[in-house]
Design a protein around this motif. Structure first.
Motif, PDB file in Angstrom:
ATOM      1  N   PRO A   1       2.288  -7.349  -7.271  1.00 22.31           N
ATOM      2  CA  PRO A   1       1.906  -6.167  -8.056  1.00 22.31           C
ATOM      3  C   PRO A   1       0.974  -6.433  -9.233  1.00 22.31           C
ATOM      4  N   ILE A   2       0.573  -7.668  -9.456  1.00 23.27           N
ATOM      5  CA  ILE A   2      -0.241  -7.983 -10.628  1.00 23.27           C
ATOM      6  C   ILE A   2      -1.657  -7.429 -10.435  1.00 23.27           C
ATOM      7  N   GLY A   3      -1.974  -6.404 -11.195  1.00 17.12           N
ATOM      8  CA  GLY A   3      -3.248  -5.706 -11.057  1.00 17.12           C
ATOM      9  C   GLY A   3      -3.054  -4.274 -10.590  1.00 17.12           C
ATOM     10  N   GLY A   4      -1.861  -3.971 -10.104  1.00 20.29           N
ATOM     11  CA  GLY A   4      -1.553  -2.597  -9.708  1.00 20.29           C
ATOM     12  C   GLY A   4      -2.426  -2.064  -8.595  1.00 20.29           C
ATOM     13  N   LEU A   5      -2.624  -2.863  -7.527  1.00 18.30           N
ATOM     14  CA  LEU A   5      -3.579  -2.468  -6.489  1.00 18.30           C
ATOM     15  C   LEU A   5      -2.945  -1.977  -5.190  1.00 18.30           C
ATOM     16  N   GLY A   6      -1.682  -2.277  -4.963  1.00 19.02           N
ATOM     17  CA  GLY A   6      -1.073  -1.944  -3.682  1.00 19.02           C
ATOM     18  C   GLY A   6      -1.015  -0.457  -3.405  1.00 19.02           C
ATOM     19  N   LEU A   7      -0.439   0.320  -4.327  1.00 19.37           N
ATOM     20  CA  LEU A   7      -0.345   1.765  -4.156  1.00 19.37           C
ATOM     21  C   LEU A   7      -1.735   2.378  -4.010  1.00 19.37           C
ATOM     22  N   ASN A   8      -2.676   1.911  -4.823  1.00 19.98           N
ATOM     23  CA  ASN A   8      -4.035   2.446  -4.773  1.00 19.98           C
ATOM     24  C   ASN A   8      -4.677   2.213  -3.412  1.00 19.98           C
ATOM     25  N   SER A   9      -4.545   1.007  -2.907  1.00 17.50           N
ATOM     26  CA  SER A   9      -5.131   0.698  -1.607  1.00 17.50           C
ATOM     27  C   SER A   9      -4.508   1.556  -0.522  1.00 17.50           C
ATOM     28  N   GLY A  10      -3.202   1.812  -0.624  1.00 21.58           N
ATOM     29  CA  GLY A  10      -2.536   2.668   0.349  1.00 21.58           C
ATOM     30  C   GLY A  10      -3.054   4.091   0.318  1.00 21.58           C
ATOM     31  N   ILE A  11      -3.292   4.621  -0.879  1.00 25.86           N
ATOM     32  CA  ILE A  11      -3.835   5.971  -0.997  1.00 25.86           C
ATOM     33  C   ILE A  11      -5.264   6.021  -0.452  1.00 25.86           C
ATOM     34  N   HIS A  12      -6.013   4.947  -0.637  1.00 25.81           N
ATOM     35  CA  HIS A  12      -7.358   4.881  -0.064  1.00 25.81           C
ATOM     36  C   HIS A  12      -7.283   4.903   1.464  1.00 25.81           C
ATOM     37  N   ASP A  13      -6.305   4.164   2.034  1.00 21.56           N
ATOM     38  CA  ASP A  13      -6.093   4.231   3.483  1.00 21.56           C
ATOM     39  C   ASP A  13      -5.854   5.677   3.898  1.00 21.56           C
ATOM     40  N   ALA A  14      -4.985   6.356   3.154  1.00 17.57           N
ATOM     41  CA  ALA A  14      -4.561   7.713   3.504  1.00 17.57           C
ATOM     42  C   ALA A  14      -5.732   8.689   3.534  1.00 17.57           C
ATOM     43  N   THR A  15      -6.536   8.676   2.491  1.00 20.58           N
ATOM     44  CA  THR A  15      -7.644   9.631   2.418  1.00 20.58           C
ATOM     45  C   THR A  15      -8.730   9.306   3.436  1.00 20.58           C
ATOM     46  N   HIS A  16      -8.971   8.017   3.651  1.00 18.47           N
ATOM     47  CA  HIS A  16      -9.963   7.594   4.647  1.00 18.47           C
ATOM     48  C   HIS A  16      -9.516   8.035   6.041  1.00 18.47           C
ATOM     49  N   LEU A  17      -8.255   7.757   6.367  1.00 26.08           N
ATOM     50  CA  LEU A  17      -7.742   8.085   7.690  1.00 26.08           C
ATOM     51  C   LEU A  17      -7.694   9.592   7.912  1.00 26.08           C
ATOM     52  N   ALA A  18      -7.291  10.340   6.912  1.00 30.57           N
ATOM     53  CA  ALA A  18      -7.224  11.799   7.046  1.00 30.57           C
ATOM     54  C   ALA A  18      -8.596  12.384   7.365  1.00 30.57           C
ATOM     55  N   GLU A  19      -9.627  11.857   6.730  1.00 27.89           N
ATOM     56  CA  GLU A  19     -10.986  12.349   6.997  1.00 27.89           C
ATOM     57  C   GLU A  19     -11.395  12.071   8.437  1.00 27.89           C
ATOM     58  N   LEU A  20     -11.100  10.861   8.930  1.00 37.01           N
ATOM     59  CA  LEU A  20     -11.449  10.524  10.304  1.00 37.01           C
ATOM     60  C   LEU A  20     -10.694  11.411  11.296  1.00 37.01           C
ATOM     61  N   LEU A  21      -9.394  11.564  11.081  1.00 38.09           N
ATOM     62  CA  LEU A  21      -8.584  12.379  11.982  1.00 38.09           C
ATOM     63  C   LEU A  21      -9.076  13.832  12.002  1.00 38.09           C
ATOM     64  N   ALA A  22      -9.373  14.350  10.832  1.00 35.00           N
ATOM     65  CA  ALA A  22      -9.842  15.736  10.747  1.00 35.00           C
ATOM     66  C   ALA A  22     -11.175  15.917  11.468  1.00 35.00           C
ATOM     67  N   ASP A  23     -12.098  14.969  11.267  1.00 38.86           N
ATOM     68  CA  ASP A  23     -13.413  15.090  11.900  1.00 38.86           C
ATOM     69  C   ASP A  23     -13.320  14.997  13.421  1.00 38.86           C
ATOM     70  N   VAL A  24     -12.486  14.105  13.920  1.00 45.07           N
ATOM     71  CA  VAL A  24     -12.349  13.951  15.372  1.00 45.07           C
ATOM     72  C   VAL A  24     -11.695  15.191  15.973  1.00 45.07           C
TER      73      VAL A  24
END
Length: 406
Positions: free
Chosen positions: A301-324
């Motif tokens: 957790p040093i740097g606080g990046l895990g949750l952020n990276s997960g949310i980036h996965d979520a928004t990226h994936l949602a856009e792809l799923l919606a477009d397809v």
């Protein structure tokens, strides 16, 4: 039934799962979320939201609530713990021309989950079920199916796609036989939560990292459910120590008193000990099944990046799923999810968090001073200061992805 009419199934009702669900529901896509626990887990977990992530949450109409229920943390610090010396301070205000959110918000992840679930309630085509762990996964050329355990026994659900956001022990990942490469640190991490105000008493920023060859530490301030403020202190434990040796009243009091001595005992509201891993799934997609968040990658957790990276996965994936689903892009675009998200996590999350830990635990005196001097010079030089924050705030990673797509 047409493929596009079937819901997207999401295993895991943590922050990544419900952000994915909300991003899809707002686009009119039916979603069903299945969470193993019977209620939202409000134990102290991730809380740091970086500028790039805040911009994504703003698109989901969550920024106002996140800021209101959290704490704005413009600055963060590096300290030399043995000398009780502030080494360097970084200020996100320098990113004012780079982002609409030149600051970090400390907002506990259980609050984010509740916000998303509350918003999902406004979408009749979205549902969130607690106490329904996923037991099995079926994949087909044109769809997916899962079996979940509920109060009335097992039940089967069919969907067009499945998102595995069910954490580091992901059943979805295991069902697909996807390896989770990496390692586990020999020491566990201890988190102690106290109302003692390290900021007022010692000038500590809401995010602070303490280098120490014997016992590094981190300090973070969150609002708490009552808004009165809580400080989380994170320490490493010695390999082989029992829970009792680490978490007894006297052991915890002694550790805090060694960190910042004070008159009288510390109030300790919560204590937790957990294993820490650096692991990345060998692939983030298998046909119509995707991995996101901790099911795809975990880090210290040093740097606080895990949750952020997960949310980036979520928004990226949602856009792809919606477009397809809307016919805007072919299904072959899904190949880009693994091709982009996996190396991005390795470069911007795995590498940074490993380097952050090494910096704090460095034992060689000369190397420690060299690290301190590099931090001082970076903080003092506006261009270097900005470049450092562009990377640590994940703005650089988002820009890199956008540039590659153009």
């Amino acid at each position: 039934m047409k493929t596009d009419e079937r819901p997207i199934l999401i295993a895991g009702g943590g922050p990544v799962g419900v952000v994915t669900a909300l991003a899809l529901a707002k686009r009119g896509i039916p979603v069903k979320v299945f969470e193993a626990q019977t209620e939202i887990n409000d134990s102290p977990r991730a809380s740091t939201l970086h500028p790039a992530t805040l911009e994504m949450l703003a698109e989901l109409d969550l920024l106002g609530e996140v800021t209101t229920q959290g704490l704005v943390a413009r600055t963060f610090q590096f300290w030399d713990r043995p000398a009780r010396r502030l080494v360097a301070e970084f200020d996100h205000a320098i990113l004012a021309q780079d982002t609409t959110c030149p600051y970090v918000v400390q907002c506990e992840q259980h609050k984010i989950v509740k916000m998303c679930i509350d918003k999902l309630a406004a979408h009749p085509h979205a549902s969130v079920s607690f106490g329904t762990p996923v037991e099995s996964v079926e994949t087909h050329a044109d769809g997916v199916a899962i079996t979940v355990a509920g109060a009335n026994g097992s039940e089967r659900f069919e969907g067009s796609y499945l998102v595995g956001a069910d954490g580091g022990r992901s059943l979805v990942r295991k069902a697909l036989n996807i390896a989770f490469d990496g390692y586990t640190f020999p020491e566990r991490f201890l988190v102690l939560t106290t109302p003692f105000d390290f900021g007022t008493e010692h000038g500590v920023a809401f995010r602070a990292y303490f280098s120490d060859p014997d016992e590094w530490a981190n300090l973070f301030k969150v609002a708490g459910d009552d808004g009165k403020g809580r400080w989380r202190a994170v320490f490493p434990t010695l390999p082989g120590q029992t829970d009792e040796e680490v978490m007894s009243d006297e052991a915890c009091e002694s550790r805090l008193q060694k960190f910042f001595p004070k008159t009288g005992r510390y109030d300790i509201f919560h204590r937790n000990i957990y294993r820490v891993h650096q692991r990345v799934a060998v692939r983030f997609r298998e046909g119509r099944v995707f991995l996101a968040g901790d099911s795809a990658h975990v880090n210290n957790p040093i740097g606080g990046l895990g949750l952020n990276s997960g949310i980036h996965d979520a928004t990226h994936l949602a856009e792809l799923l919606a477009d397809v689903r809307a016919g805007k892009r072919p299904e072959s675009v899904f190949e880009s999810y693994d091709a982009i998200r996996r190396p991005t996590n390795i470069e911007y999350v795995q590498q940074q968090t490993i380097a952050n830990k090494k910096r704090l635990e460095e034992r060689d005196p000369a190397a420690r001073e060299a690290n301190f001097e590099a931090l001082r010079k970076t903080a003092a030089d506006p261009a270097a200061h900005r470049a450092f924050l562009l990377r640590t705030s994940l703005i650089e990673s988002v820009r890199k992805i956008k540039a590659a797509a153009e």
